[in-house]
Design an enzyme around this catalytic site. Structure first.
Site, PDB file in Angstrom:
ATOM      1  N   HIS A 154      -3.362   7.016   2.732  1.00 20.57           N
ATOM      2  CA  HIS A 154      -3.685   5.699   2.403  1.00 20.57           C
ATOM      3  C   HIS A 154      -5.015   5.472   2.965  1.00 20.57           C
ATOM      4  O   HIS A 154      -5.430   5.695   4.389  1.00 20.57           O
ATOM      5  CB  HIS A 154      -2.808   4.761   2.630  1.00 20.57           C
ATOM      6  CG  HIS A 154      -3.068   3.389   2.472  1.00 20.57           C
ATOM      7  ND1 HIS A 154      -3.908   2.951   1.151  1.00 20.57           N
ATOM      8  CD2 HIS A 154      -3.225   2.092   3.075  1.00 20.57           C
ATOM      9  CE1 HIS A 154      -4.141   1.916   1.185  1.00 20.57           C
ATOM     10  NE2 HIS A 154      -3.690   1.225   2.238  1.00 20.57           N
ATOM     11  N   CYS A 164       0.875  -1.214   0.106  1.00 24.84           N
ATOM     12  CA  CYS A 164       0.031  -0.116   0.113  1.00 24.84           C
ATOM     13  C   CYS A 164       0.924   1.142  -0.129  1.00 24.84           C
ATOM     14  O   CYS A 164       0.380   2.275  -0.212  1.00 24.84           O
ATOM     15  CB  CYS A 164      -0.900  -0.082   1.042  1.00 24.84           C
ATOM     16  SG  CYS A 164      -2.133  -1.596   1.164  1.00 24.84           S
ATOM     17  N   ASN A 223     -10.052  -0.303   0.165  1.00 24.92           N
ATOM     18  CA  ASN A 223      -8.642  -0.091   0.266  1.00 24.92           C
ATOM     19  C   ASN A 223      -8.098  -0.588  -1.093  1.00 24.92           C
ATOM     20  O   ASN A 223      -8.187  -2.004  -1.600  1.00 24.92           O
ATOM     21  CB  ASN A 223      -8.085  -1.054   1.279  1.00 24.92           C
ATOM     22  CG  ASN A 223      -6.492  -0.767   1.432  1.00 24.92           C
ATOM     23  OD1 ASN A 223      -5.917  -0.561   0.631  1.00 24.92           O
ATOM     24  ND2 ASN A 223      -6.208  -1.610   2.420  1.00 24.92           N
TER      25      ASN A 223
HETATM   26  O1  UT7 Z   1      -3.726  -1.395   3.709  1.00 26.68           O
HETATM   27  C1  UT7 Z   1      -2.516  -1.949   4.467  1.00 26.68           C
HETATM   28  C2  UT7 Z   1      -2.959  -1.857   5.895  1.00 26.68           C
HETATM   29  N1  UT7 Z   1      -4.063  -2.245   6.313  1.00 26.68           N
HETATM   30  C3  UT7 Z   1      -4.653  -1.902   7.369  1.00 26.68           C
HETATM   31  O2  UT7 Z   1      -4.131  -1.148   7.942  1.00 26.68           O
HETATM   32  C4  UT7 Z   1      -5.889  -2.687   7.744  1.00 26.68           C
HETATM   33  C5  UT7 Z   1      -5.949  -2.753   9.412  1.00 26.68           C
HETATM   34  N2  UT7 Z   1      -7.033  -3.362  10.011  1.00 26.68           N
HETATM   35  C6  UT7 Z   1      -8.261  -2.990   9.826  1.00 26.68           C
HETATM   36  O3  UT7 Z   1      -8.581  -2.253   9.347  1.00 26.68           O
HETATM   37  C7  UT7 Z   1      -9.219  -3.620  10.997  1.00 26.68           C
HETATM   38  O4  UT7 Z   1      -8.260  -4.565  11.883  1.00 26.68           O
HETATM   39  C8  UT7 Z   1     -10.163  -4.662  10.465  1.00 26.68           C
HETATM   40  C9  UT7 Z   1     -11.292  -3.646   9.598  1.00 26.68           C
HETATM   41  C10 UT7 Z   1      -9.700  -5.645   9.468  1.00 26.68           C
HETATM   42  C11 UT7 Z   1     -11.151  -5.510  11.446  1.00 26.68           C
HETATM   43  O5  UT7 Z   1     -11.595  -4.621  12.480  1.00 26.68           O
HETATM   44  P1  UT7 Z   1     -11.101  -4.824  13.909  1.00 26.68           P
HETATM   45  O6  UT7 Z   1     -12.228  -3.831  14.825  1.00 26.68           O
HETATM   46  O7  UT7 Z   1      -9.820  -4.839  14.101  1.00 26.68           O
HETATM   47  O8  UT7 Z   1     -12.181  -6.189  14.141  1.00 26.68           O
HETATM   48  P2  UT7 Z   1     -11.530  -7.473  14.604  1.00 26.68           P
HETATM   49  O9  UT7 Z   1     -10.612  -8.098  13.726  1.00 26.68           O
HETATM   50  O10 UT7 Z   1     -10.765  -7.403  16.198  1.00 26.68           O
HETATM   51  O11 UT7 Z   1     -12.475  -8.294  14.902  1.00 26.68           O
HETATM   52  C12 UT7 Z   1     -13.790  -8.070  15.817  1.00 26.68           C
HETATM   53  C13 UT7 Z   1     -14.823  -8.958  15.540  1.00 26.68           C
HETATM   54  C14 UT7 Z   1     -14.286 -10.338  15.705  1.00 26.68           C
HETATM   55  O12 UT7 Z   1     -15.647 -11.365  16.168  1.00 26.68           O
HETATM   56  P3  UT7 Z   1     -15.437 -11.827  17.819  1.00 26.68           P
HETATM   57  O13 UT7 Z   1     -14.137 -12.505  17.798  1.00 26.68           O
HETATM   58  O14 UT7 Z   1     -15.039 -10.442  18.576  1.00 26.68           O
HETATM   59  O15 UT7 Z   1     -16.586 -12.553  18.266  1.00 26.68           O
HETATM   60  C15 UT7 Z   1     -14.571 -10.863  14.174  1.00 26.68           C
HETATM   61  O16 UT7 Z   1     -14.929 -12.056  14.096  1.00 26.68           O
HETATM   62  O17 UT7 Z   1     -15.422  -8.829  14.318  1.00 26.68           O
HETATM   63  C16 UT7 Z   1     -15.629  -9.968  13.725  1.00 26.68           C
HETATM   64  N3  UT7 Z   1     -15.555  -9.729  12.312  1.00 26.68           N
HETATM   65  C17 UT7 Z   1     -16.605  -9.564  11.528  1.00 26.68           C
HETATM   66  N4  UT7 Z   1     -17.992  -9.173  11.852  1.00 26.68           N
HETATM   67  C18 UT7 Z   1     -18.697  -9.090  10.823  1.00 26.68           C
HETATM   68  C19 UT7 Z   1     -14.597  -9.581  11.510  1.00 26.68           C
HETATM   69  N5  UT7 Z   1     -14.702  -9.346  10.078  1.00 26.68           N
HETATM   70  C20 UT7 Z   1     -16.267  -9.334  10.220  1.00 26.68           C
HETATM   71  C21 UT7 Z   1     -16.977  -8.880   9.363  1.00 26.68           C
HETATM   72  N6  UT7 Z   1     -18.403  -8.800   9.574  1.00 26.68           N
HETATM   73  N7  UT7 Z   1     -16.543  -8.741   7.888  1.00 26.68           N
END
Ligand code: UT7
Length: 326
Positions: free
Chosen positions: A253, A113, A283
């Protein structure tokens, strides 16, 4: 010659729109969750026949037209991508052929990215050293091809698109003021596509294991991204003796709206000075900054003499910034 300057921009996104509601039918997710956690409402998906060089070609045509230049006027083409047409030759060589840019040298950069800003860093150095005089830099991605459409933690994030800029030497005070690029390979495993290279060559086994898809430890990547981008923005302002209020436009980004909001809060600049297109495109990796820059130029958001700050973060890990006086 005092500086290098971006003299024109172009961008292209495929026509097909994939909304969050469409994704609700594909994986266990919701429009509400995606908007709240990422800021994304929809993303663009390339047609079956479109590869990275096709998107790059459309964006490049826009930049050439904008600068009233012909492809033969280019002496270097840099393409930043992690979804090139094929592992080799470089997508830059394929783009050179498509454009008919017969006098240009061409190569790719892989910094995920951060790729567009890595390309801009190289171009800026080449221009300042006098080696090259007119450089086309393109960030182009067809991430939909390496997305696991069964993995709700990643498939909601990515989209396809391309953005291009042309860089030339400038005798004026305006232009690229300062650039920084950084890498920390110790965290390469946070974000990668493990298959298709010499470590895990494409095979029936690699495909069964899904190694040809993006893997991301999202939460850990998020935390590092916020810290690195906040610190970098503060450092750039300090180094250049600028107050946050002197920045007319921040072009970050577009990985997650919450990452962008964290940088904005730390700097204390209003959201209306920030280019956001993650809601429409998701993204798009190396393409996100040049697309946002082109949109800012075309909508008159950036004016001559404005200070603009570009910041990227991605796999590698890599991160980068450019301070430009437009
Ligand atoms: O471009 C290069 C760099 N990229 C980035 O910097 C991306 C960085 N990361 C992110 O943007 C975020 O971490 C995400 C958007 C990918 C995820 O958001 P988060 O707030 O970090 O969520 P998480 O991974 O901690 O997941 C929280 C919960 C989990 O459920 P439990 O374990 O709490 O029950 C996931 O299973 O959300 C759940 N989850 C979803 N729920 C509904 C994960 N993906 C989804 C989804 N829909 N699509």
């Amino acid at each position: 010659m005092r500086r290098s300057r971006i003299v024109s921009t172009g961008s292209y996104v495929p026509e097909k729109v994939l909304t969050n509601v469409d994704l609700e039918k594909m994986v266990d997710t919701s429009d509400e969750w995606i908007i709240e956690r990422t800021g994304i409402k929809e993303r663009r998906i390339a047609d079956e026949g479109q590869a990275a060089s096709d998107l790059a070609y459309e964006a490049s045509k826009g930049a050439l037209k904008d600068a009233h230049l012909k492809p033969e006027d280019l002496d270097l083409i840099i393409v930043s991508t992690v979804t090139g047409d094929m592992p080799f030759p470089s997508t830059a060589c394929i783009l050179q052929d498509k454009l008919g840019a017969k006098k240009a040298t061409a190569f790719d950069i892989n910094a995920a990215c951060s790729g567009f800003l890595y390309g801009l860093y190289v171009a800026d150095s080449f221009i300042k050293s006098g080696i090259h005089k007119r450089i086309l830099i393109v960030g182009t991605e067809v991430l939909s091809r390496i997305t696991d459409w069964d993995d709700r933690t990643t498939c909601i994030l990515f989209g396809d698109g391309a953005g291009a800029s042309i860089i030339e030497p400038s005798e004026e005070e305006r232009g690229i003021i300062s650039m920084h690029i950084y890498s920390d390979g110790s965290m390469w495993d946070l974000l990668n596509m493990p298959g298709g290279g010499s470590r895990n060559p494409a095979s029936k086994n690699s495909i069964e294991k899904g190694l040809h898809f993006i893997k991301m430890k999202g939460n850990e990547t998020f935390k590092v991204a916020v810290r690195k981008l906040e610190d970098l923005a503060v450092k750039i302002l300090e180094e250049n003796k600028l107050e946050p209020s002197q920045i007319s436009l921040l072009i970050p980004h577009q990985a997650n709206l919450r990452i962008i909001q964290a940088i904005v809060e730390r700097l204390g600049i209003p959201m209306d000075k920030v280019c956001i297109n993650i809601d429409r495109y998701g993204n798009t990796s190396a393409a996100s900054i040049p697309i946002a820059l082109d949109e800012a130029v075309r909508t008159g958001k950036v004016k001559e003499g404005d200070y603009i700050l570009l910041e990227a973060f991605g796999g590698g890990l890599t991160w980068a910034s450019a301070l430009i006086k437009w």
